[in-house]
Design an enzyme around this catalytic site. Structure first.
Site, short mmCIF file in Angstrom:
data_model
loop_
_atom_site.label_atom_id
_atom_site.label_comp_id
_atom_site.label_asym_id
_atom_site.label_seq_id
_atom_site.Cartn_x
_atom_site.Cartn_y
_atom_site.Cartn_z
N TYR A 7 -2.13 -1.39 10.33
CA TYR A 7 -2.10 -1.50 8.87
C TYR A 7 -0.79 -0.94 8.31
O TYR A 7 -0.11 -1.57 7.49
CB TYR A 7 -3.29 -0.73 8.29
CG TYR A 7 -3.53 -0.93 6.81
CD1 TYR A 7 -4.21 -2.06 6.34
CD2 TYR A 7 -3.11 0.01 5.88
CE1 TYR A 7 -4.45 -2.24 4.98
CE2 TYR A 7 -3.33 -0.16 4.52
CZ TYR A 7 -4.01 -1.28 4.08
OH TYR A 7 -4.24 -1.45 2.72
N SER A 31 0.87 -1.17 0.00
CA SER A 31 0.00 0.00 0.00
C SER A 31 0.91 1.23 0.00
O SER A 31 2.10 1.11 0.32
CB SER A 31 -0.85 -0.02 1.28
OG SER A 31 -1.42 1.24 1.53
P1 NAD Z 1 -11.68 -6.42 -0.21
O1 NAD Z 1 -12.26 -6.30 1.15
O2 NAD Z 1 -12.49 -6.01 -1.39
O3 NAD Z 1 -11.20 -7.92 -0.45
C1 NAD Z 1 -10.43 -8.60 0.50
C2 NAD Z 1 -10.64 -10.10 0.30
O4 NAD Z 1 -9.79 -10.77 1.26
C3 NAD Z 1 -12.08 -10.57 0.58
O5 NAD Z 1 -12.52 -11.43 -0.46
C4 NAD Z 1 -11.97 -11.32 1.90
O6 NAD Z 1 -12.88 -12.41 2.02
C5 NAD Z 1 -10.53 -11.83 1.83
N1 NAD Z 1 -9.98 -12.14 3.14
C6 NAD Z 1 -10.06 -11.40 4.28
N2 NAD Z 1 -9.47 -12.05 5.30
C7 NAD Z 1 -8.97 -13.21 4.79
C8 NAD Z 1 -8.27 -14.31 5.34
N3 NAD Z 1 -7.94 -14.36 6.64
N4 NAD Z 1 -7.92 -15.33 4.51
C9 NAD Z 1 -8.26 -15.30 3.21
N5 NAD Z 1 -8.95 -14.30 2.64
C10 NAD Z 1 -9.30 -13.28 3.42
O7 NAD Z 1 -10.30 -5.61 -0.14
P2 NAD Z 1 -9.37 -4.93 -1.27
O8 NAD Z 1 -9.54 -3.47 -1.18
O9 NAD Z 1 -9.51 -5.64 -2.57
O10 NAD Z 1 -7.95 -5.23 -0.62
C11 NAD Z 1 -7.07 -6.25 -1.10
C12 NAD Z 1 -5.65 -5.93 -0.65
O11 NAD Z 1 -5.26 -4.67 -1.19
C13 NAD Z 1 -5.48 -5.80 0.88
O12 NAD Z 1 -4.23 -6.39 1.25
C14 NAD Z 1 -5.46 -4.32 1.09
O13 NAD Z 1 -4.75 -3.97 2.26
C15 NAD Z 1 -4.74 -3.87 -0.16
N6 NAD Z 1 -4.93 -2.46 -0.49
C16 NAD Z 1 -6.17 -1.97 -0.72
C17 NAD Z 1 -6.30 -0.63 -1.06
C18 NAD Z 1 -7.64 -0.02 -1.33
O14 NAD Z 1 -7.71 1.22 -1.37
N7 NAD Z 1 -8.70 -0.80 -1.52
C19 NAD Z 1 -5.18 0.19 -1.14
C20 NAD Z 1 -3.93 -0.35 -0.90
C21 NAD Z 1 -3.82 -1.69 -0.59
#
Ligand code: NAD
Length: 260
Positions: A155, A142
């Site tokens: 985080y 991130s």
């Molecule tokens: P999201 O909530 O849309 O999807 C996350 C997925 O992870 C879900 O399908 C959930 O069921 C799964 N999950 C959660 N806990 C789990 C576990 N213990 N084991 C297996 N699966 C699990 O989130 P997203 O926004 O797509 O985020 C995905 C990644 O991207 C994360 O690591 C997040 O920190 C990172 N990220 C997101 C953003 C953003 O702005 N959305 C920015 C930077 C980084």
């Protein structure tokens, strides 16, 4: 464009958001996408849709913090497809609270999903990658792998930690032709972010709209969200890179929010 024909990629947390977009693009580029997620129903639905875009996908029930589920899940992928070429360690959650009152349980939960999950899935996949003498691991970091924000202590800590893990995988993996990278997105409008908007508004005493424009996108050059497609392109660029030139590196994709 790099093709992944015949390759096998495990994407954790791929039932939703960024992970799902990576799985879709991997399938379009010819690879078998493995949707590994805590939510197996959503993973199966995603696999059904992703099967229309490319070669046979697979849905695997996996809590990335559970050692046995990770070991068994990765073994079931190797058994089905005979190889593991790409791991995208993406599963993650967000919990926002001021540090002075952050519950220890929430701290441990978040670190466990992001860091234990990255470690366990990496260790399980390296066994197969080392044996086949090739592989690529991409961590979803991130902007918070490089920068801090209020209310996000675990985080920010976890996302910085992934950079360290990536560098070790790059060093230890090199002799086995295994590479590692971190992709560091700015805000992407996924369910994880939609949930944060009202939470941050309540914590900061401002409106949802102010959270989006005055907090989340405040430091971008154009007030734009990063998209799941932007992130997927960067992940697959790293995953398909043909040699070790970029191994150990991280890349920020954030509309200029954070510039290195
Ligand atoms: P999201 O909530 O849309 O999807 C996350 C997925 O992870 C879900 O399908 C959930 O069921 C799964 N999950 C959660 N806990 C789990 C576990 N213990 N084991 C297996 N699966 C699990 O989130 P997203 O926004 O797509 O985020 C995905 C990644 O991207 C994360 O690591 C997040 O920190 C990172 N990220 C997101 C953003 C953003 O702005 N959305 C920015 C930077 C980084």
């Amino acid at each position: 464009m790099v093709r992944f024909d015949g390759k096998v990629g495990i994407i954790t947390g791929a039932a939703s958001g960024i992970g799902r977009a990576i799985a879709e693009q991997f399938a379009r580029d010819g690879g078998h996408a493995v949707i590994a997620d805590l939510d197996i129903e959503a993973a199966r639905k995603a696999a059904y849709e992703i099967g229309k875009l490319g070669p046979e996908p697979m849905a695997v029930a996996m809590d990335v913090t559970n050692e046995n589920q990770v070991e068994d899940g990765v073994a079931s992928v190797a058994k089905k497809f005979g190889r593991i070429d790409v791991l995208v360690s993406n599963a993650g959650i967000q919990i926002v609270k001021p540090l002075a009152e952050f519950p220890f349980q929430d701290w441990k939960k978040l670190l466990s999903i992001h860091l234990d999950g990255a470690f366990l899935t990496t260790r399980a996949c390296l066994k197969y990658m080392y044996a086949q003498k090739s592989g690529a691991v991409v961590y979803i970091g991130s902007v918070h792998s490089k920068e801090a924000s209020k209310l996000k202590a675990p985080y920010v800590t976890a996302k910085h930690g992934l950079i360290g893990l990536c560098k070790v995988v790059a060093k230890e993996g090199a002799e086995h032709n295994v590479r590692a990278n971190v992709v560091c997105p700015g805000f992407v409008r996924t369910p994880l972010v939609e949930k944060q908007i009202p939470e941050q508004a309540a914590e900061l005493g401002i409106s949802d709209d102010e959270v989006v424009h005055n907090v989340m996108l405040k430091d971008t050059v154009d007030g734009e969200f990063t998209t799941v497609g932007d992130v997927a392109d960067a992940v697959l660029y790293f995953a398909g890179f043909p040699n070790n030139a970029l191994t150990g590196q991280s890349l920020v994709i954030s509309h200029g929010w954070f510039m290195q």
